[in-house]
Enzyme design. Sequence first.
Site, PDB file in Angstrom:
ATOM      1  N   ASP A  13      49.793  45.410  64.543  1.00 49.31           N
ATOM      2  CA  ASP A  13      50.731  45.510  65.666  1.00 49.31           C
ATOM      3  C   ASP A  13      51.993  46.207  65.164  1.00 49.31           C
ATOM      4  O   ASP A  13      52.192  46.369  63.962  1.00 49.31           O
ATOM      5  CB  ASP A  13      51.083  44.109  66.183  1.00 49.31           C
ATOM      6  N   SER A  14      52.866  46.570  66.106  1.00 43.82           N
ATOM      7  CA  SER A  14      54.127  47.216  65.740  1.00 43.82           C
ATOM      8  C   SER A  14      55.068  46.252  65.026  1.00 43.82           C
ATOM      9  O   SER A  14      55.979  46.669  64.335  1.00 43.82           O
ATOM     10  CB  SER A  14      54.808  47.749  67.008  1.00 43.82           C
ATOM     11  N   TYR A  45      57.050  50.370  69.189  1.00 41.20           N
ATOM     12  CA  TYR A  45      56.173  51.513  69.466  1.00 41.20           C
ATOM     13  C   TYR A  45      56.353  52.024  70.898  1.00 41.20           C
ATOM     14  O   TYR A  45      56.024  53.160  71.209  1.00 41.20           O
ATOM     15  CB  TYR A  45      54.702  51.093  69.309  1.00 41.20           C
ATOM     16  N   GLY A  46      56.821  51.163  71.769  1.00 38.52           N
ATOM     17  CA  GLY A  46      56.804  51.455  73.209  1.00 38.52           C
ATOM     18  C   GLY A  46      57.618  52.648  73.646  1.00 38.52           C
ATOM     19  O   GLY A  46      57.412  53.191  74.732  1.00 38.52           O
ATOM     20  N   CYS A  76      48.094  45.446  69.837  1.00 37.68           N
ATOM     21  CA  CYS A  76      49.291  46.108  70.356  1.00 37.68           C
ATOM     22  C   CYS A  76      48.837  46.887  71.573  1.00 37.68           C
ATOM     23  O   CYS A  76      47.931  47.713  71.473  1.00 37.68           O
ATOM     24  CB  CYS A  76      49.854  47.046  69.285  1.00 37.68           C
ATOM     25  N   ASN A  77      49.437  46.607  72.725  1.00 35.71           N
ATOM     26  CA  ASN A  77      49.023  47.284  73.947  1.00 35.71           C
ATOM     27  C   ASN A  77      49.334  48.770  73.909  1.00 35.71           C
ATOM     28  O   ASN A  77      48.546  49.586  74.378  1.00 35.71           O
ATOM     29  CB  ASN A  77      49.728  46.657  75.154  1.00 35.71           C
ATOM     30  N   THR A  78      50.490  49.128  73.332  1.00 36.63           N
ATOM     31  CA  THR A  78      50.874  50.539  73.279  1.00 36.63           C
ATOM     32  C   THR A  78      49.850  51.331  72.469  1.00 36.63           C
ATOM     33  O   THR A  78      49.359  52.375  72.912  1.00 36.63           O
ATOM     34  CB  THR A  78      52.282  50.687  72.661  1.00 36.63           C
ATOM     35  N   GLU A 155      61.840  40.095  68.902  1.00 36.55           N
ATOM     36  CA  GLU A 155      61.930  40.406  67.472  1.00 36.55           C
ATOM     37  C   GLU A 155      63.224  39.875  66.852  1.00 36.55           C
ATOM     38  O   GLU A 155      63.246  39.477  65.695  1.00 36.55           O
ATOM     39  CB  GLU A 155      61.850  41.926  67.236  1.00 36.55           C
ATOM     40  N   CYS A 187      51.871  43.306  76.744  1.00 41.01           N
ATOM     41  CA  CYS A 187      52.448  43.584  75.437  1.00 41.01           C
ATOM     42  C   CYS A 187      52.318  42.292  74.661  1.00 41.01           C
ATOM     43  O   CYS A 187      52.616  41.223  75.193  1.00 41.01           O
ATOM     44  CB  CYS A 187      53.924  43.986  75.571  1.00 41.01           C
ATOM     45  N   THR A 188      51.855  42.387  73.412  1.00 43.51           N
ATOM     46  CA  THR A 188      51.539  41.157  72.675  1.00 43.51           C
ATOM     47  C   THR A 188      52.791  40.348  72.306  1.00 43.51           C
ATOM     48  O   THR A 188      52.683  39.187  71.917  1.00 43.51           O
ATOM     49  CB  THR A 188      50.723  41.459  71.392  1.00 43.51           C
ATOM     50  N   HIS A 189      53.975  40.944  72.462  1.00 45.55           N
ATOM     51  CA  HIS A 189      55.202  40.164  72.250  1.00 45.55           C
ATOM     52  C   HIS A 189      55.474  39.230  73.437  1.00 45.55           C
ATOM     53  O   HIS A 189      56.135  38.208  73.281  1.00 45.55           O
ATOM     54  CB  HIS A 189      56.412  41.096  72.096  1.00 45.55           C
TER      55      HIS A 189
END
Length: 273
Positions: A13-14, A45-46, A76-78, A155, A187-189
């Site tokens: 992931d980012s 990354y978005g 990571c969705n992006t 984050e 988004c995984t966040h």
Amino acid sequence: MESKKKAPIGVFDSGVGGLTVVREMARQLPEENIVYFGDTARVPYGSKSQHTIIRFSEQIIRFLKTKQVKAIVIACNTASALALETVRDEFGIPILGVVIPGARAAVEATQNLKVGVVGTDATVQSGVYTKIIKGMNPDIEVIEKACPLFVPLVEEGFKEHNVTQEIIDYYLESMKNSEIDAMILGCTHYPLLRSKIRAYMGERIQIVNPAYETAMDLKKLLASHNMENDGGTYPFSHYEFYVSDAAEKFRRFANTVMPFDISQTNVVNIEEY
């Protein structure tokens, strides 16, 4: 074949968001060993271009392959939206993204055929969720909304702060006033803000967490390739965590997400791969 079964699964992931996927994998696939890479030097990354996201993903997959992984989850969705097709053709290894499992769950969840998707700028601009959902059911209306500040808020550890509540209100007001009855946390966040988003959106909306769906898809994928690890169980499974920067900050945050203590995080110079 036996060594293949014991081989770890690579997850990347980012930043810290992909840990929500690892957390689900730990629950659903407790026997599996995992190598996680968080690209903390280059998060988020978005806001980056497809070309850049593909380059980053290729570097990370090359690194994960040095760990002899048997399969890779792009948590990571992006990167799932912008790089999955390219890297799948490029590397001879099963690679799974988080978009398709999440889309499918939303298609199953909606009653009135109106689905909301929240994600990063890049994921929303790619239109990948709308495309995949409409591929599954052309009658579904999809409303996508970019929420670029959610990732830095998570984050930086602002999940409980008032400012996060204000940003949720700012981004999701239009979604709340729409008729959607299912919403994908694209988004995984975002599952780390799930309780706040759920409280804001209200009970009538089903919130889809692609992390859970991805873990279930991975389970099927491993079974179909006869690659599931049948020896050893969590907490004896082996987990390794790598980042491209700020290992200590990552480790502290990871310990608030994961159900077990992460004692060590290693820094990798990802540009070398």
